[in-house]
Design a protein around this motif. Structure first.
Motif, short mmCIF file in Angstrom:
data_model
loop_
_atom_site.label_atom_id
_atom_site.label_comp_id
_atom_site.label_asym_id
_atom_site.label_seq_id
_atom_site.Cartn_x
_atom_site.Cartn_y
_atom_site.Cartn_z
N ARG A 227 -9.21 13.04 -7.66
CA ARG A 227 -10.15 13.75 -6.80
C ARG A 227 -10.43 15.14 -7.38
NH1 ARG A 227 -8.64 17.29 -2.30
NH2 ARG A 227 -10.46 17.73 -1.00
N THR B 31 -10.40 8.73 -1.50
CA THR B 31 -10.08 7.32 -1.70
C THR B 31 -9.89 6.98 -3.18
OG1 THR B 31 -12.37 6.53 -1.94
CG2 THR B 31 -11.51 6.78 0.30
N VAL B 32 -10.09 7.95 -4.08
CA VAL B 32 -9.96 7.70 -5.51
C VAL B 32 -8.61 8.23 -6.01
CG1 VAL B 32 -12.44 7.74 -5.94
CG2 VAL B 32 -11.13 9.87 -6.07
N GLY B 33 -8.22 7.77 -7.18
CA GLY B 33 -6.96 8.26 -7.76
C GLY B 33 -7.07 9.67 -8.28
N ASN C 213 -10.72 2.69 -2.32
CA ASN C 213 -9.39 2.09 -2.18
C ASN C 213 -9.40 0.72 -1.53
OD1 ASN C 213 -10.08 3.01 0.34
ND2 ASN C 213 -8.17 4.12 0.71
N PRO D 88 -4.36 5.60 -3.29
CA PRO D 88 -5.31 5.08 -4.30
C PRO D 88 -4.78 3.82 -4.95
CG PRO D 88 -4.05 6.90 -5.21
CD PRO D 88 -3.66 6.80 -3.76
#
Length: 465
Positions: A351, A347-349, A403, A336
């Motif tokens: 989840r 793809t996120v910091g 990301n 991320p």
């Protein structure tokens, strides 16, 4: 949870006792000769003393110099006038055993046990810069609100060929087929089977220490693996990660390999993370405060995410503690690069995995595997705590790829340290002594790094500038 059973403990238990008398029986039942008295330092390295069991049971007051908590990863000490723990006399701190962590050391030839200790000053005050104490302080903040945090770490690591010259790049080891990996092998059972003997040792060593592996998978990189631990008490899980790292390294050495938890050990390969799954239970009811009676997400759930979004950039120096850590945080790869959140979005910091309401949780995907587990868990929980007590709002969830966007996290160690020092709310939680000490250690490590000339500099500068 590890070592959390309420029934009476017996010498047959794999690890953990409740009293010195039980420890005496446990050690005698296993004919233990020596005991390693260990303390995790700021890097998560085991420091301590080895002593005969007879001396340990005689009850001597064990001590070590306070400087073990200010040592850098290269073995030096910061020269910083602002170092809060700068004790010119380098006085001793006293060590208290946490008997719940008593376990065998299965890779030693002679019967040996290990025991994690806490550090205190002569007046009984805990050493406030010790990583275990830092995590305890954060847990206590939750308990005062009637909350009990629950975590489950996932640790990624690489297996590599022995590398005796640091000037040479790392390379994947050779498995039982006689060939090293070259292609992506995500979730491949065959790729895991390449190292069956090694993983048999890891499972065997873990069982003998009472460490609980949930799953083992092959990750994206060449000979990159991931071990998932069962959810439970944050301090107990941090202890397990601390012990697992050592266990995996020792098992790999038996098979002529290194196991590395560097965040980015090889160019062109994915980095290694330590994902932290987090949920919060009500202490009185035992229910998950992230879900209401109808199974819907609560305001506390969204505030936990909001606090994580707001404060995680300021603790990045803990979640990504070395210069190498920031090589992992790049756009367009699996790591991320921001604090966006989403449902089942890797793809996120932050989840939110698919789960039942009772298991609703937030997975922090930002920490790298080189982070000290005590400090990383403390930092992650501190951000969520500040969000809940401050009713911080979260953004809208992201459903697509995140990301490839702009990098919202600090791009380097010095920038990250500055954000940590400047955040008053986090300084209040971690304490000025810890923040000052941590900053001094990391500045010293950065200066050591700057003394090394990299291959990139020789490649592009030597004949061109």
């Amino acid at each position: 949870m590890p070592n959390q059973e309420t029934e009476e403990q017996t010498p047959e238990r794999a690890s953990g006792v409740a009293s010195l008398e039980e420890a005496r029986e446990w050690l005698a039942a296993r004919r233990i000769e020596d005991i390693e008295c260990v303390v995790p330092d700021q890097a998560g390295v085991a420091r301590g003393k080895m002593m005969p069991v007879s001396k340990f049971l005689a009850g001597p007051v064990m001590s070590m110099p306070v400087s073990i908590f200010t040592q850098t990863i290269s073995g030096d000490w910061p020269h910083d006038d602002d170092l809060f723990q700068n004790d010119e006399a380098d006085r001793d701190v006293l060590l208290d055993p946490d008997l719940s962590t008593l376990a065998v050391v299965p890779w030693e030839e002679d019967p040996t046990a290990q025991l994690i200790h806490d550090a205190r000053y002569a007046d009984g005050t805990p050493v406030d810069i010790a990583p275990r104490q830092v995590l305890r302080r954060v847990i206590e903040l939750y308990e005062k609100r009637g909350w009990r945090p629950i975590v489950a770490p996932e640790i990624e690591f690489y297996l590599v060929r022995p590398n005796k010259d640091p000037d040479y790049p790392l390379a994947p080891p050779t498995g039982r087929s006689g060939r090293p990996e070259t292609a992506r092998q995500s979730y491949s059972i065959a790729a895991i089977n390449e190292f069956d003997d090694l993983f048999d040792d890891i499972y065997d060593f873990s069982e003998k220490q009472g460490l609980e592996i949930d799953t083992l998978i092959h990750e994206e990189g060449a000979a990159q693996m991931e071990i998932n631990l069962r959810h439970g008490d944050p301090l107990g899980l941090a202890d397990q990660v601390f012990q697992f790292k050592r266990t995996i390294r020792e098992a790999a050495l038996r098979h002529d390999m290194y196991a590395t938890f560097m965040a980015k050990p090889m160019s062109g390969e994915p980095g290694s993370a330590m994902h932290i799954h987090q949920s919060i239970n009500n202490i009185e009811t035992g229910t998950n405060i992230f879900s209401d009676a109808d199974g819907e997400p609560t305001p506390a759930f969204f505030s936990f995410i909001g606090g994580s979004q707001k404060y995680l950039p300021a603790v990045t120096s803990i979640l990504a503690p070395y210069v190498n850590s920031y090589r992992r945080l790049q756009r367009g790869v699996s790591a991320p690069v921001n604090t966006e959140w989403g449902y089942d979005n890797r793809t996120v910091g932050l989840r939110v995995p698919n789960s039942s309401p009772a298991a609703r949780r937030v997975e922090n995907r930002i920490p790298s595997s080189d982070a000290n587990p005590y400090l990383a868990i403390a930092a992650s929980l501190a951000c969520g705590y500040l969000g809940m007590v401050g009713n911080v709002s979260s953004s809208e969830p992201v459903s697509g790829g995140a990301n490839v966007d702009e990098i919202d996290l600090p791009r380097g160690l010095l920038e990250a340290l500055a954000l940590f020092e400047e955040c008053e709310e986090l300084v209040d939680i971690f304490g000025k002594a810890f923040v000052g000490t941590y900053r001094a250690i990391k500045h010293s490590e950065f200066e050591t790094f700057m003394q090394v000339i990299s291959p990139w500099e020789r490649e592009y500068l030597l004949l061109n500038v």
